[in-house]
Design a protein around this motif. Structure first.
Motif, PDB file in Angstrom:
ATOM      1  N   UNK A 183      -7.487  47.193  32.947  1.00  0.00           N
ATOM      2  CA  UNK A 183      -7.440  46.572  31.617  1.00  0.00           C
ATOM      3  C   UNK A 183      -8.578  47.030  30.714  1.00  0.00           C
ATOM      4  N   UNK A 184      -9.758  47.249  31.289  1.00  0.00           N
ATOM      5  CA  UNK A 184     -10.903  47.686  30.490  1.00  0.00           C
ATOM      6  C   UNK A 184     -10.672  49.094  29.922  1.00  0.00           C
ATOM      7  N   UNK A 185     -10.190  50.000  30.787  1.00  0.00           N
ATOM      8  CA  UNK A 185      -9.926  51.368  30.337  1.00  0.00           C
ATOM      9  C   UNK A 185      -8.790  51.401  29.320  1.00  0.00           C
ATOM     10  N   UNK A 186      -7.757  50.608  29.551  1.00  0.00           N
ATOM     11  CA  UNK A 186      -6.631  50.573  28.616  1.00  0.00           C
ATOM     12  C   UNK A 186      -7.077  50.065  27.252  1.00  0.00           C
ATOM     13  N   UNK A 187      -7.957  49.046  27.245  1.00  0.00           N
ATOM     14  CA  UNK A 187      -8.435  48.500  25.970  1.00  0.00           C
ATOM     15  C   UNK A 187      -9.332  49.490  25.243  1.00  0.00           C
ATOM     16  N   UNK A 188     -10.107  50.275  25.992  1.00  0.00           N
ATOM     17  CA  UNK A 188     -11.026  51.239  25.378  1.00  0.00           C
ATOM     18  C   UNK A 188     -10.292  52.471  24.868  1.00  0.00           C
ATOM     19  N   UNK A 189      -9.192  52.840  25.526  1.00  0.00           N
ATOM     20  CA  UNK A 189      -8.475  54.045  25.154  1.00  0.00           C
ATOM     21  C   UNK A 189      -9.108  55.288  25.758  1.00  0.00           C
ATOM     22  N   UNK A 190      -8.495  56.427  25.503  1.00  0.00           N
ATOM     23  CA  UNK A 190      -8.959  57.678  26.105  1.00  0.00           C
ATOM     24  C   UNK A 190      -9.442  58.651  25.033  1.00  0.00           C
ATOM     25  N   UNK A 191     -10.259  59.588  25.463  1.00  0.00           N
ATOM     26  CA  UNK A 191     -10.665  60.664  24.579  1.00  0.00           C
ATOM     27  C   UNK A 191      -9.473  61.572  24.295  1.00  0.00           C
ATOM     28  N   UNK A 192      -9.350  62.077  23.092  1.00  0.00           N
ATOM     29  CA  UNK A 192      -8.254  63.002  22.806  1.00  0.00           C
ATOM     30  C   UNK A 192      -8.360  64.265  23.658  1.00  0.00           C
ATOM     31  N   UNK A 193      -7.223  64.844  23.960  1.00  0.00           N
ATOM     32  CA  UNK A 193      -7.175  66.137  24.636  1.00  0.00           C
ATOM     33  C   UNK A 193      -7.051  67.228  23.575  1.00  0.00           C
ATOM     34  N   UNK A 194      -6.582  68.402  23.976  1.00  0.00           N
ATOM     35  CA  UNK A 194      -6.384  69.473  22.997  1.00  0.00           C
ATOM     36  C   UNK A 194      -5.002  69.420  22.349  1.00  0.00           C
ATOM     37  N   UNK A 195      -4.258  68.343  22.576  1.00  0.00           N
ATOM     38  CA  UNK A 195      -3.010  68.089  21.856  1.00  0.00           C
ATOM     39  C   UNK A 195      -3.201  66.799  21.062  1.00  0.00           C
ATOM     40  N   UNK A 196      -3.132  66.912  19.743  1.00  0.00           N
ATOM     41  CA  UNK A 196      -3.389  65.774  18.854  1.00  0.00           C
ATOM     42  C   UNK A 196      -2.088  65.331  18.210  1.00  0.00           C
ATOM     43  N   UNK A 197      -1.638  64.140  18.553  1.00  0.00           N
ATOM     44  CA  UNK A 197      -0.475  63.547  17.903  1.00  0.00           C
ATOM     45  C   UNK A 197      -0.968  62.757  16.704  1.00  0.00           C
ATOM     46  N   UNK A 198      -0.644  63.242  15.527  1.00  0.00           N
ATOM     47  CA  UNK A 198      -1.116  62.598  14.305  1.00  0.00           C
ATOM     48  C   UNK A 198      -0.114  62.876  13.199  1.00  0.00           C
ATOM     49  N   UNK A 199       0.303  61.845  12.501  1.00  0.00           N
ATOM     50  CA  UNK A 199       1.260  62.032  11.435  1.00  0.00           C
ATOM     51  C   UNK A 199       0.687  62.866  10.298  1.00  0.00           C
ATOM     52  N   UNK A 200       1.563  63.462   9.502  1.00  0.00           N
ATOM     53  CA  UNK A 200       1.119  64.138   8.291  1.00  0.00           C
ATOM     54  C   UNK A 200       0.741  63.091   7.256  1.00  0.00           C
ATOM     55  N   UNK A 201       0.212  63.544   6.119  1.00  0.00           N
ATOM     56  CA  UNK A 201      -0.103  62.614   5.040  1.00  0.00           C
ATOM     57  C   UNK A 201       1.209  62.072   4.470  1.00  0.00           C
ATOM     58  N   UNK A 202       1.355  60.785   4.468  1.00  0.00           N
ATOM     59  CA  UNK A 202       2.590  60.174   3.979  1.00  0.00           C
ATOM     60  C   UNK A 202       2.800  60.495   2.495  1.00  0.00           C
ATOM     61  N   UNK A 203       4.006  60.923   2.117  1.00  0.00           N
ATOM     62  CA  UNK A 203       4.270  61.219   0.702  1.00  0.00           C
ATOM     63  C   UNK A 203       4.120  60.002  -0.207  1.00  0.00           C
ATOM     64  N   UNK A 204       4.182  58.809   0.381  1.00  0.00           N
ATOM     65  CA  UNK A 204       4.066  57.594  -0.431  1.00  0.00           C
ATOM     66  C   UNK A 204       2.841  56.761  -0.063  1.00  0.00           C
ATOM     67  N   UNK A 205       1.961  57.302   0.804  1.00  0.00           N
ATOM     68  CA  UNK A 205       0.811  56.543   1.273  1.00  0.00           C
ATOM     69  C   UNK A 205      -0.366  56.586   0.320  1.00  0.00           C
ATOM     70  N   UNK A 206      -1.321  55.712   0.561  1.00  0.00           N
ATOM     71  CA  UNK A 206      -2.502  55.623  -0.302  1.00  0.00           C
ATOM     72  C   UNK A 206      -3.380  56.866  -0.197  1.00  0.00           C
TER      73      UNK A 206
END
Length: 282
Positions: A183-206
């Protein structure tokens, strides 16, 4: 154009090559480049013949070459013109990085493998740190092949024995299988690897500035946090909407941004507030 390490953050309007040439050696801890592939500028095609040289940069099998541009052109003749444009700029960036400095080169997936060969010659193969895959899930799709939904970011360091990298400063990600973690590790999360899942800039976002090639702030924040420290200078010669500057400012870094587009400079001036804007040297 006048720049000083004790001066203000700077946005420069004009061709980035004379700007880079005018800057002093070892001035920057981090450089991020997101160059355009089709620049719309007419350039003459030229060839540079590769020759073996004891003083050259180590290439395939340990053989030294003065240049490897012809090697890439032999595989894809279209690339010769592009590298003729990009190579002198990368040579300048290499000079401008300090001993602990890092280059992030953000490219279309169709060009990254050619650039890798050429950067190995410029920086040295031992200076290659990572090939980052930025994966996203947005835009048109095809049913004739696996839909291409990623960019490639090549990471090279000036000195493989001295470069700065701070994993503790980087944002953490959720585990894909949090039930397999404590539970502690899950709450802290993991360091990113060399594959980054990240959305593009939303066309309607701030976050959207209206600039067509704007990159997400989250991507640049991660790069700046990992490969620089507060107070360090960050360089972006193809600055576009100024995301690198926004990330640097938010994290307490200094920045020099360059773009030849008047629209880009206007977007950056509005986005970054009281930033100094100057013209490139001729």
């Amino acid at each position: 154009m006048h720049w000083s390490p004790n001066g203000p953050d700077l946005v420069v309007h004009g061709d980035n090559l004379p700007v880079l040439t005018a800057l002093p050696d070892a001035s920057f801890r981090l450089a991020y480049l997101d160059p355009p592939f089709n620049t719309g500028v007419r350039r003459e095609r030229h060839r540079v013949t590769s020759t073996r040289s004891d003083g050259g940069t180590a290439g395939f099998g340990g053989t030294a070459y003065e240049r490897v541009r012809t090697l890439a052109a032999a595989f894809d003749d279209r690339f010769a013109d592009y590298w003729g444009f990009l190579e002198p700029r990368l040579e300048q960036v290499h000079r401008l990085l300090d001993a602990r400095g890092t280059l992030y080169l953000h490219l279309d997936y169709r060009e990254a493998h050619y650039a890798k060969v050429l950067l190995d010659a410029l920086f040295g193969r031992d200076s290659f740190l990572n090939e980052i895959v930025w994966a996203y899930d947005y835009g048109a799709r095809t049913t004739r092949r696996w839909p291409p939904k990623h960019d490639t970011i090549l990471v090279y360091v000036k000195d493989p024995e001295r470069y700065h990298f701070d994993a503790a400063a980087v944002d953490r990600e959720p585990y894909m299988a949090p039930g397999l973690q404590t539970p502690e590790r899950a709450a802290r999360g993991k360091l990113p690897t060399d594959v980054w899942w990240h959305t593009i800039v939303s066309p309607t976002g701030a976050e959207k500035t209206g600039y067509p090639t704007q990159k997400p702030l989250g991507i640049l924040r991660r790069i700046v946090a990992a490969s620089s420290e507060p107070g360090d200078w960050v360089l972006d010669p193809f600055a576009g909407s100024g995301t690198t500057g926004a990330a640097a400012a938010a994290l307490g870094r200094r920045f020099v941004l360059v773009d030849e587009s008047a629209d880009a400079v206007a977007v950056m001036a509005e986005r970054l507030g009281q930033v100094a804007v100057t013209a490139a040297p001729r």
